[in-house]
Design an enzyme around this catalytic site. Sequence first.
Site, PDB file in Angstrom:
ATOM      1  N   SER A  48       0.788  -1.230   0.000  1.00  0.00           N
ATOM      2  CA  SER A  48       0.000   0.000   0.000  1.00  0.00           C
ATOM      3  C   SER A  48       0.823   1.285   0.000  1.00  0.00           C
ATOM      4  O   SER A  48       0.246   2.372  -0.092  1.00  0.00           O
ATOM      5  CB  SER A  48      -0.954   0.004   1.196  1.00  0.00           C
ATOM      6  OG  SER A  48      -1.998  -0.925   0.985  1.00  0.00           O
ATOM      7  N   PHE A 109     -10.982 -12.809  -2.233  1.00  0.00           N
ATOM      8  CA  PHE A 109     -10.248 -13.919  -1.612  1.00  0.00           C
ATOM      9  C   PHE A 109     -11.089 -14.479  -0.453  1.00  0.00           C
ATOM     10  O   PHE A 109     -10.754 -14.281   0.717  1.00  0.00           O
ATOM     11  CB  PHE A 109      -8.884 -13.442  -1.103  1.00  0.00           C
ATOM     12  CG  PHE A 109      -7.934 -12.991  -2.180  1.00  0.00           C
ATOM     13  CD1 PHE A 109      -7.014 -13.866  -2.741  1.00  0.00           C
ATOM     14  CD2 PHE A 109      -7.966 -11.676  -2.641  1.00  0.00           C
ATOM     15  CE1 PHE A 109      -6.137 -13.450  -3.732  1.00  0.00           C
ATOM     16  CE2 PHE A 109      -7.097 -11.250  -3.631  1.00  0.00           C
ATOM     17  CZ  PHE A 109      -6.177 -12.146  -4.180  1.00  0.00           C
ATOM     18  N   TYR A 153     -10.472   2.232   6.012  1.00  0.00           N
ATOM     19  CA  TYR A 153      -9.484   1.952   4.959  1.00  0.00           C
ATOM     20  C   TYR A 153     -10.043   0.931   3.967  1.00  0.00           C
ATOM     21  O   TYR A 153     -10.559  -0.112   4.359  1.00  0.00           O
ATOM     22  CB  TYR A 153      -8.233   1.411   5.627  1.00  0.00           C
ATOM     23  CG  TYR A 153      -6.996   1.334   4.778  1.00  0.00           C
ATOM     24  CD1 TYR A 153      -6.129   2.411   4.691  1.00  0.00           C
ATOM     25  CD2 TYR A 153      -6.665   0.172   4.087  1.00  0.00           C
ATOM     26  CE1 TYR A 153      -4.960   2.337   3.935  1.00  0.00           C
ATOM     27  CE2 TYR A 153      -5.510   0.089   3.332  1.00  0.00           C
ATOM     28  CZ  TYR A 153      -4.662   1.178   3.264  1.00  0.00           C
ATOM     29  OH  TYR A 153      -3.528   1.095   2.518  1.00  0.00           O
ATOM     30  N   SER A 154      -9.953   1.238   2.688  1.00  0.00           N
ATOM     31  CA  SER A 154     -10.512   0.353   1.669  1.00  0.00           C
ATOM     32  C   SER A 154      -9.714   0.427   0.382  1.00  0.00           C
ATOM     33  O   SER A 154      -9.530   1.499  -0.192  1.00  0.00           O
ATOM     34  CB  SER A 154     -11.966   0.733   1.380  1.00  0.00           C
ATOM     35  OG  SER A 154     -12.472   0.017   0.276  1.00  0.00           O
ATOM     36  N   ASN A 155      -9.263  -0.726  -0.086  1.00  0.00           N
ATOM     37  CA  ASN A 155      -8.527  -0.778  -1.347  1.00  0.00           C
ATOM     38  C   ASN A 155      -9.402  -0.444  -2.550  1.00  0.00           C
ATOM     39  O   ASN A 155      -8.890  -0.042  -3.594  1.00  0.00           O
ATOM     40  CB  ASN A 155      -7.901  -2.155  -1.522  1.00  0.00           C
ATOM     41  CG  ASN A 155      -6.687  -2.352  -0.642  1.00  0.00           C
ATOM     42  OD1 ASN A 155      -5.606  -1.848  -0.929  1.00  0.00           O
ATOM     43  ND2 ASN A 155      -6.854  -3.080   0.456  1.00  0.00           N
ATOM     44  N   GLY A 297       2.820  -1.033   4.021  1.00  0.00           N
ATOM     45  CA  GLY A 297       2.132  -1.860   3.042  1.00  0.00           C
ATOM     46  C   GLY A 297       2.441  -3.328   3.233  1.00  0.00           C
ATOM     47  O   GLY A 297       3.558  -3.700   3.628  1.00  0.00           O
ATOM     48  N   THR A 298       1.434  -4.162   2.980  1.00  0.00           N
ATOM     49  CA  THR A 298       1.642  -5.603   2.986  1.00  0.00           C
ATOM     50  C   THR A 298       0.950  -6.212   1.778  1.00  0.00           C
ATOM     51  O   THR A 298      -0.137  -5.776   1.377  1.00  0.00           O
ATOM     52  CB  THR A 298       1.070  -6.275   4.252  1.00  0.00           C
ATOM     53  OG1 THR A 298      -0.354  -6.248   4.205  1.00  0.00           O
ATOM     54  CG2 THR A 298       1.555  -5.588   5.516  1.00  0.00           C
TER      55      THR A 298
END
Length: 364
Positions: A48, A109, A153-155, A297-298
């Site tokens: 991220s 996922f 938080y949202s991708n 970030g991961t």
Amino acid sequence: MDGVHRAGIPGVYAEVRDAGRTWRGASGVADVTTGRPVTPDMRQRVGSITKTFTAAAVMQQVEQGRIRLDAPIGDHLPQLVPGERGRKITVRMLLNNTSGIPDYIPYAFPSLRTPSPESLDDHRFRQFRPAELIELGLAAPPTGEPGGPLGVYSNTNWLLLGELLEQVTGTPAEEYITRNVIERAGLRHTEFPAGPRIKGPHSRMYEALFGSIDPPRDYSVYNMSWTGTGAALVSTMDDLNRFYGKLLDGRIVSRSSLAEMQRTIPVIALDGSTIQYGLGLHKVDIEGCGTFWGHDGTVWGAGTISLTRDDAKRQMSVAVNLQRWKKPDSSGTPQHHPVDDALETLYRQAMCGGTAPQGPAFVS
């Protein structure tokens, strides 16, 4: 760094800068089978941290008048965010995670809810389209009203920002970011990967998935279309420090754009903690040490953090090649791990040097 390795991380490497001096170091192995050592110059999937690059690209378009921060996203992307939602959600809300749009990752996922690595393995070489991932996020129950005082938080927000960039520039977002952010910053080892493999020297990247993958599995070969403009970048610790130093010095976006990026609100992070978040930037205050800006970030098997003090003189970028090392208790709650304490010690030393204060964790 040796302490982080001893606590259970196979390999850790970092670069710290302080008022013109640079220190680089590494501890542990890049491959647990062969014993190949990690080195400070290795490339890493930085997750991220990509969001700061995307935010900078959007702000450049704001400066050129092609995007207005408080314009409804439906003005630009009516097919992706139609109706009332498209009228209520602004570009700014996507950037600071107050859109109320949930993260698509649990739906893309589904085995993560178990948790099980089945979805990770099934999608290793899958080519996702941003629109299908955005649709998954929009179809899920909202996390709140658009523009609320507390963000989540949202991708999904960040894939929408990638689509916005493409719509206003007429260029794929990854290409625009490469040309106008990565190249402008003079970064030589940072790129959106063209395929599932990383070019150049890099570590294997081990995912434990909270103990459900034992021993941890290598996911360094992976199609990153599942995260795109939200978290797909590959970089080095040297490049990350260079990028954040130039960003905070007003050389990637204007000073007024940077000021907008540094207007923070409380945001609930993916791990449930509350962070101070601006437009693609975390704010981290350390008592007796200063205010730092950056991101962490991961992705599967790789974790990275890069923080720069507000005067840009002290910088830290750290990479590890194991993720989700905490194992759950009988209730399913991830338990504290010695790695957490070891990383805390490393971060304090790297950011504060000999004046490192003691106290609770300060990094999300």
